[in-house]
Design a protein around this motif. Structure first.
Motif, PDB file in Angstrom:
ATOM      1  N   PRO A 235       0.818  -1.228   0.000  1.00  6.91           N
ATOM      2  CA  PRO A 235       0.000   0.000   0.000  1.00  6.91           C
ATOM      3  C   PRO A 235       0.841   1.262   0.000  1.00  6.91           C
ATOM      4  O   PRO A 235       0.474   2.257  -0.649  1.00  6.91           O
ATOM      5  N   GLU A 236       1.966   1.261   0.741  1.00 11.64           N
ATOM      6  CA  GLU A 236       2.781   2.486   0.760  1.00 11.64           C
ATOM      7  C   GLU A 236       3.435   2.742  -0.593  1.00 11.64           C
ATOM      8  O   GLU A 236       3.672   3.907  -0.970  1.00 11.64           O
ATOM      9  N   VAL A 238       1.973   1.830  -3.553  1.00 11.67           N
ATOM     10  CA  VAL A 238       0.876   2.303  -4.413  1.00 11.67           C
ATOM     11  C   VAL A 238       0.592   3.772  -4.143  1.00 11.67           C
ATOM     12  O   VAL A 238       0.257   4.542  -5.060  1.00 11.67           O
ATOM     13  N   ALA A 239       0.744   4.191  -2.876  1.00  6.18           N
ATOM     14  CA  ALA A 239       0.484   5.594  -2.542  1.00  6.18           C
ATOM     15  C   ALA A 239       1.492   6.525  -3.189  1.00  6.18           C
ATOM     16  O   ALA A 239       1.204   7.714  -3.410  1.00  6.18           O
ATOM     17  N   ARG A 240       2.678   6.016  -3.530  1.00  3.98           N
ATOM     18  CA  ARG A 240       3.716   6.855  -4.150  1.00  3.98           C
ATOM     19  C   ARG A 240       3.509   7.004  -5.651  1.00  3.98           C
ATOM     20  O   ARG A 240       4.095   7.912  -6.261  1.00  3.98           O
ATOM     21  N   SER A 243       2.732  10.409  -7.481  1.00  3.23           N
ATOM     22  CA  SER A 243       3.270  11.517  -6.689  1.00  3.23           C
ATOM     23  C   SER A 243       4.781  11.614  -6.789  1.00  3.23           C
ATOM     24  O   SER A 243       5.371  12.596  -6.337  1.00  3.23           O
ATOM     25  N   ARG A 264       1.054   1.627 -12.719  1.00  2.10           N
ATOM     26  CA  ARG A 264       0.375   2.907 -12.494  1.00  2.10           C
ATOM     27  C   ARG A 264      -0.758   3.106 -13.486  1.00  2.10           C
ATOM     28  O   ARG A 264      -1.860   3.553 -13.124  1.00  2.10           O
ATOM     29  N   ILE A 269      -3.815   5.799 -12.565  1.00  3.42           N
ATOM     30  CA  ILE A 269      -3.157   6.933 -11.902  1.00  3.42           C
ATOM     31  C   ILE A 269      -2.378   7.715 -12.944  1.00  3.42           C
ATOM     32  O   ILE A 269      -1.577   7.130 -13.686  1.00  3.42           O
ATOM     33  N   TYR A 272       3.389  11.269 -12.921  1.00  6.16           N
ATOM     34  CA  TYR A 272       3.886  12.352 -12.067  1.00  6.16           C
ATOM     35  C   TYR A 272       4.258  13.552 -12.937  1.00  6.16           C
ATOM     36  O   TYR A 272       4.870  13.408 -13.993  1.00  6.16           O
TER      37      TYR A 272
END
Length: 723
Positions: A235-236, A238-240, A243, A264, A269, A272
C-alpha cells in the motif's frame, strides 16, 4: 638569397682533430655534441683510418675484461659489444659471471623465493631457478600458519580473503577447507537472507551482499522460492505512484521503470508531473502545436499526439489574421509578420500563398537616397538600416555596376605613413579590416612591404655578436635564422658567452658533470663540453665518488640510501658492493621486541615506513611469526563512515592510517560515490593566472598543472616565467 647550411667547423679544434682515429667516433661525437656520422665524414675527408680497439687496449681496460659485463665495457669504450667479446676470448678470459655462487647464496636456495635471490644478485629469476634445479633443490613454498584462529575462519569467510592475509595461494586454503570437511563460504545461507528471497528483487539483495544477481537467483531457485512479483505492490508503494517519478520508485524497488509505469496505468493513476491541465487542453487547436510545446517544455509531437487523441483539429492560422494583417501580406517580410503573431514564418508564407499574394519584394526600399549610399558605405551598415542581409545589398550594388570602396576616412596621413614601416596585419587590426586590403592599398602606392630588412636599425646591428641571436630575434619579432644570416653577411662572429667562464666555473670542469655545470650557468651541455675539451680537461668520472668513507658504508646501509646520497643509481651501488665481495645489508637488527610487538596492531605499511624497508618485508616477517594481519575494522566509526565520499580517499586513508585501497573498498561496498573536487574557478584563483608559472599556481590552489594551463590559455593570459 638563401641562408647557408649550418657548419660545425668551429668545433674542430686541433685537440679534437688529434683525437680522430685514436678514439671511437661515437665518443668524440658525444663530447663535441655532434652526430657520429658527422665525425666519421670529417675523419674520412682527412684520410684518417677508423679507430681499431684491437690494437690499442690500455692496461686498465684489459684488466677489466671478465670483471665487468662486456656490454658495460663496450659502452664506456664507445665500441660494439662483439669487439669486447672477441678481445676477451682471444685472451682466454672467462666471461663475467653476475651470480657469485658463494656458500651463503647456495644455502638460500629453496629457503627463499627465487625472485628475491635474483634481485639481490642482479640476475634473472630463470638463472636462479636453473641453478636450483641443477642441484636438485625444490622451489621455495610459503607454508601458511594454520593457527586455531585461521582454522576457525574457514567456511565463514571467502577463501581468497583468508589466502591473501596468510600470504598463500587460494588453492592451499581451499584444499585445507576440503580436507577438514568444511563447506564453502555462502553469504546467502543466513536465515535472514533466505527470508528476503521472493519478497525483494534479486538485484537489491545482490547489491546489499556485494554479489552478482545471477548468484542470488540461482540460490533462490535451488530453494524452490518463486521470484519477486512486482504486481504485489505494498500500500505504501501504491500511494507513491503518480506523486513521484516512475524512475525513482523503480530504482528504490530494484525494478525497471516500465513495470512501475504499467502498474500505475492499470490503476488509472496519471503520471507524475502531468502538465495537461484544463488550461493547457483548452489551448489545443487554438494555438500552434509548437507554441504549446514550447510553453509546456515538451516535444511538438507529444502535443500533436494529445490533440489527435482528443479529436481536436489542427490550428488554422486564418483565425488569427485580422483584415489589417491580411493587407500587410506581401508588403512586409513573412518573418516580421510571423514574429508579431508569434507563429512560424513558414505558416505565414503558406497562408499568403493560399490567398495568391506574391512574396515581399524589397525593391521598394531602394529609394534614390538609398542607392546613393551604395559603394560609399559598407554593405553591412546599409543592410542593417534597411532590415536586409548584407548579401542582398551586395547583389543590388553589383547589379547597378557600383564597386565597393573602403572608407575614405580611414586612410589618414598618419595611417599612410605607417604603411611599409609596420606589418600589414598590425595596421589592419587597428583599422578593423582585412590584411589583404591594407596590402592592396600599400601596393597601389608603390610602398614595399615591411620585412626584416627595415628592422635593422643601427642600434639593432650594434647588438649583433654582443648578444645571443635568439634574444635579438625575440626582440625584433623575427626568426633566429634570419638574425644569424644577417650577422654572417656582415662578417660578425657569433656571441661568445665567455663572461660566464669565471675561475669558479672553470675549476668545476671535469669535477662535475657537464650537464650539471650547463644547467647552473644557463648554457647547453655541448657548450660546456667544448670548453672543457679546448682546455684539455678530461670528462667527469663518477668513480671519484667512491671515497673510503663511502666504501666503508657498503653492507652496513641499504644500497638505495647510499645511492641517493652520492647521486648514482641503486644498481651502481649494488654492483660495486658485489665486486668487492661485500654481502648486502640485512635489517635483522631492526627486529627488536618493540618492533615485533607492533606487528598486527599497526599496518605493515606504517611499520615499513618507520624502519625504511618495503611493506612486503614486514608482511613476510609477520607471517613467519604467525601474527595475523592488522584489522582496521574498529576504525570505521560512524564519524569515519560519514566522511566517505565527502573527502578524498587519499586524505581519509592518511587520517585513519589505512591504505587507499581499504578506504576505496569500504566506500564501494556502501554504494557511496567518489569525492569530486569542485570544478568552478574562484575569483581569487583566476586573479593568480599569469602572475607566476603554471606549476607554482597549480601547487598553491590544489589543481593539476594541465587544468591551470588550459584555463589560462582559454582566457588568453600569457604565462609568466621565473627570471
Amino acid at each position: 638569397m638563401g641562408i647557408p647550411p649550418y657548419d660545425p667547423g668551429p668545433k674542430w679544434t686541433p685537440n679534437a682533430v688529434a683525437r680522430l682515429g685514436k678514439e671511437p667516433d661515437a665518443r668524440i661525437a658525444r663530447d663535441l655534441g655532434l652526430r657520429p656520422g658527422a665525425v666519421g665524414r670529417r675523419r674520412q675527408r682527412l684520410g684518417i683510418p677508423r679507430y681499431d680497439p684491437g690494437s690499442e687496449w690500455a692496461p686498465e681496460e684489459v684488466a677489466r675484461l671478465g670483471k665487468a659485463p662486456d656490454k658495460e665495457i663496450a659502452r664506456e669504450l664507445g665500441v660494439k659489444t662483439r669487439i669486447v667479446e672477441k678481445k676477451r676470448q682471444r685472451l682466454a678470459i672467462p666471461a663475467y659471471n653476475h651470480a657469485k655462487w658463494t656458500l651463503e647464496v647456495m644455502t638460500r636456495l629453496g629457503k627463499e623465493p627465487d625472485a628475491e635471490i635474483a634481485k639481490d644478485l642482479g640476475v634473472t629469476c630463470e638463472t636462479i631457478a636453473m641453478r636450483r634445479r641443477r642441484l636438485g633443490m625444490p622451489p621455495y613454498e610459503s607454508v601458511p600458519k594454520w593457527t586455531p584462529e585461521a582454522v576457525a575462519r574457514l567456511g565463514k569467510e571467502p577463501d581468497l580473503k583468508i589466502a591473501r592475509e596468510l600470504g598463500v595461494k587460494r588453492a592451499r586454503v581451499t584444499s585445507k577447507r576440503l580436507h577438514m570437511g568444511i563447506p564453502v563460504y555462502d553469504p546467502t545461507a543466513a536465515p535472514e537472507v533466505v527470508a528476503r528471497f521472493g519478497s525483494e528483487p534479486d538485484q537489491k539483495i545482490a547489491k546489499d551482499l556485494g554479489l552478482k544477481s545471477e548468484f542470488v537467483a540461482c540460490r533462490r531457485r535451488r530453494l524452490g522460492i518463486p521470484p519477486y512479483n512486482p504486481a504485489t505492490f505494498a500500500p505504501e508503494i501504491v500511494a507513491r505512484l503518480g506523486s513521484e517519478p516512475d524512475q525513482k520508485i523503480a530504482k528504490d524497488l530494484g525494478l525497471k521503470a516500465g513495470l512501475v509505469a504499467g502498474r500505475r496505468r492499470r490503476l488509472g493513476i496519471p503520471r507524475y508531473g502531468n502538465k495537461w491541465t484544463p488550461e493547457a487542453v483548452a489551448r489545443l487547436g487554438k494555438a500552434p502545436d509548437g507554441e504549446i510545446a514550447r510553453d509546456l517544455d515538451m516535444k511538438p509531437g507529444t502535443v500533436a499526439s494529445m490533440r489527435r487523441r482528443l479529436g481536436i483539429p489542427r490550428y488554422d492560422p486564418a483565425t488569427k489574421f485580422t483584415p489589417e494583417q491580411v493587407s500587410r501580406l506581401g508588403s512586409q517580410p513573412d518573418a516580421e509578420i510571423a514574429e508579431e503573431l508569434g507563429m512560424n514564418p513558414r505558416m505565414v508564407a503558406s497562408y499568403r500563398r493560399g490567398l495568391g499574394i506574391p512574396p515581399y519584394a524589397p525593391g521598394t526600399k531602394w529609394t534614390p537616397q538609398t542607392v546613393s549610399r551604395l559603394g560609399s558605405e559598407p554593405d553591412a551598415d546599409i543592410a542593417r538600416d534597411l532590415g536586409l542581409t548584407a548579401e542582398t545589398v551586395a547583389v543590388r550594388r553589383r547589379s547597378l555596376g557600383i564597386l565597393v570602396s573602403a572608407p575614405r576616412t580611414k586612410w589618414t596621413p598618419e595611417i599612410l605613413s605607417r604603411l611599409g614601416s609596420e606589418p600589414d596585419a598590425e595596421i589592419a587590426r587597428d583599422l578593423d579590416m582585412k590584411p589583404t586590403a591594407v596590402a592592396s592599398k600599400r601596393r597601389r602606392l608603390g610602398i614595399p612591404s615591411f620585412g626584416p630588412g627595415s628592422r635593422w636599425t643601427p642600434e639593432a646591428v650594434a647588438r649583433l655578436g654582443a648578444e645571443p641571436d635568439a634574444v635579438i630575434a625575440k626582440d625584433l619579432g623575427v626568426k633566429r635564422t634570419a638574425v644569424a644570416y644577417k650577422r654572417q653577411r656582415l662578417g660578425i662572429p657569433r656571441y661568445d658567452p665567455g663572461t660566464k667562464w669565471t675561475p669558479e666555473v672553470l675549476s668545476r670542469l671535469g669535477k662535475d658533470p657537464d650537464a650539471l655545470i650547463a644547467k647552473d650557468i644557463g648554457l647547453a651541455p655541448q657548450t660546456v663540453a667544448s670548453r672543457r675539451l679546448r682546455l684539455g680537461i678530461p670528462r667527469y668520472d663518477p668513480g671519484t665518488r667512491w671515497t673510503p668513507e663511502v666504501v666503508s658504508r657498503l653492507g652496513k646501509q641499504y644500497d638505495g640510501v647510499i645511492a641517493r646520497d652520492i647521486g648514482v643509481t641503486h644498481g651502481t651501488v649494488a654492483e660495486r658492493r658485489q665486486r668487492l665481495g661485500i654481502p648486502r645489508y640485512t635489517p635483522e637488527t631492526k627486529w627488536t621486541p618493540e618492533v615485533v610487538s607492533r606487528m598486527g596492531s599497526e599496518p605493515d605499511q606504517k611499520i615499513a615506513k618507520d624502519l625504511g624497508m618495503k611493506r612486503a618485508t614486514v608482511a613476510a616477517r609477520r607471517q613467519r611469526l604467525g601474527i595475523p594481519a592488522y584489522d582496521p575494522g574498529p576504525k570505521w566509526t560512524p564519524q569515519a563512515v560519514s566522511r566517505l565520499g565527502k573527502d578524498p580517499d587519499e586524505l581519509l586513508a592518511q587520517h585513519l592510517d589505512l591504505s587507499i585501497a581499504e578506504v576505496r573498498h569500504q566506500r564501494q561496498i556502501r554504494g557511496i560515490a567518489q569525492w569530486a573536487a569542485p570544478w568552478r574557478w574562484k575569483e581569487d584563483e583566476l586573479a593568480l593566472l599569469g602572475t607566476a608559472p603554471d606549476a607554482e599556481i597549480a601547487e598553491r590552489i590544489g589543481r593539476s598543472h594541465t587544468a591551470v594551463r588550459d584555463k589560462r590559455r582559454a582566457l588568453g593570459i600569457r604565462e609568466r616565467q621565473n627570471d
